[in-house]
Design an enzyme around this catalytic site. Sequence first.
Site, PDB file in Angstrom:
ATOM      1  N   GLU A   1      19.311  -5.302 -34.670  1.00  0.00           N
ATOM      2  CA  GLU A   1      20.359  -6.179 -34.138  1.00  0.00           C
ATOM      3  C   GLU A   1      19.791  -7.239 -33.195  1.00  0.00           C
ATOM      4  O   GLU A   1      20.467  -8.224 -32.876  1.00  0.00           O
ATOM      5  CB  GLU A   1      21.451  -5.356 -33.442  1.00  0.00           C
TER       6      GLU A   1
ATOM      7  N   CYS B   1      17.607   3.526 -34.446  1.00  0.00           N
ATOM      8  CA  CYS B   1      16.933   4.203 -33.343  1.00  0.00           C
ATOM      9  C   CYS B   1      17.447   5.640 -33.210  1.00  0.00           C
ATOM     10  O   CYS B   1      17.174   6.465 -34.065  1.00  0.00           O
ATOM     11  CB  CYS B   1      17.084   3.398 -32.053  1.00  0.00           C
TER      12      CYS B   1
ATOM     13  N   HIS C   1      15.337  -1.691 -33.508  1.00  0.00           N
ATOM     14  CA  HIS C   1      16.682  -2.244 -33.303  1.00  0.00           C
ATOM     15  C   HIS C   1      16.816  -3.597 -34.017  1.00  0.00           C
ATOM     16  O   HIS C   1      16.585  -4.651 -33.412  1.00  0.00           O
ATOM     17  CB  HIS C   1      16.960  -2.414 -31.808  1.00  0.00           C
TER      18      HIS C   1
END
Length: 247
Positions: free
Chosen positions: A228, A123, A226
């Site tokens: 994650e 990001c 993102h």
Amino acid sequence: MASGSPELYRNPMSITIGLTLDAEEAGGYSALPWYALRKNYCEALAQAGGTPVCLPHHAEAVAAYLDLVDGILVTGGAFDVDPSLFGAEGRHRSVVLKPGRTTFELALVNGALERDMPILGICGGQQLLAVALGGSLIQHIPDEVPGALAHEQDTPRHQPAHGVRVTPRTRLARIVDHAEIEVNSTHHQAVKSVGPGCVVNAVAPDGVIEGIEMPAKRFCLGVQWHPEYGVSPADAALLRAFVESCK
């Protein structure tokens, strides 16, 4: 194994990944200045086989940090890269700066590039990486991209916001092994142009650049979403590939 337990971080391969932290001045959460990072960055890296290590913002310590780690992950945050760093004539009213963090992250990325260490930008981390590599940024997507998607989703971040088209024959395409993937979206800026030697590896339906990479480097890649959060299997594949490149 319980999520977040110490066993999660015992990595016999000792692939150490340095993560950049966010920072705030005194107020709000703490009466003193503080660092912070969402837990899922570290947990997702650990699940991918890495040992996460968080790095305070000391630009003078960059060489020592890089001696300690095998790769760098530049995280996102609710702030922007100073437009003067990519030659913009003005600053959009929405731009929020954290000069200390940006100075540190640029020093860290430039040091890692000099050593050809693996780098993953997420990001805002992709935007920082793009600027370090000679690119430029869109300062506010709604004002610069006609008919833009809602790139700041109002749904939970673990849910997809839109798809992206993956550029064929890029490293990202080899990693995710799909022509299109679903991603989350939490940004008001994006890469406008890439620097010399860089290529675009993912694009949103509205034309916004969602990923970049530098093929000549060992692993130098950024994504606007993102991973994650694990929205799709492609996210885990990307983190595994990054950690694997750090061996």
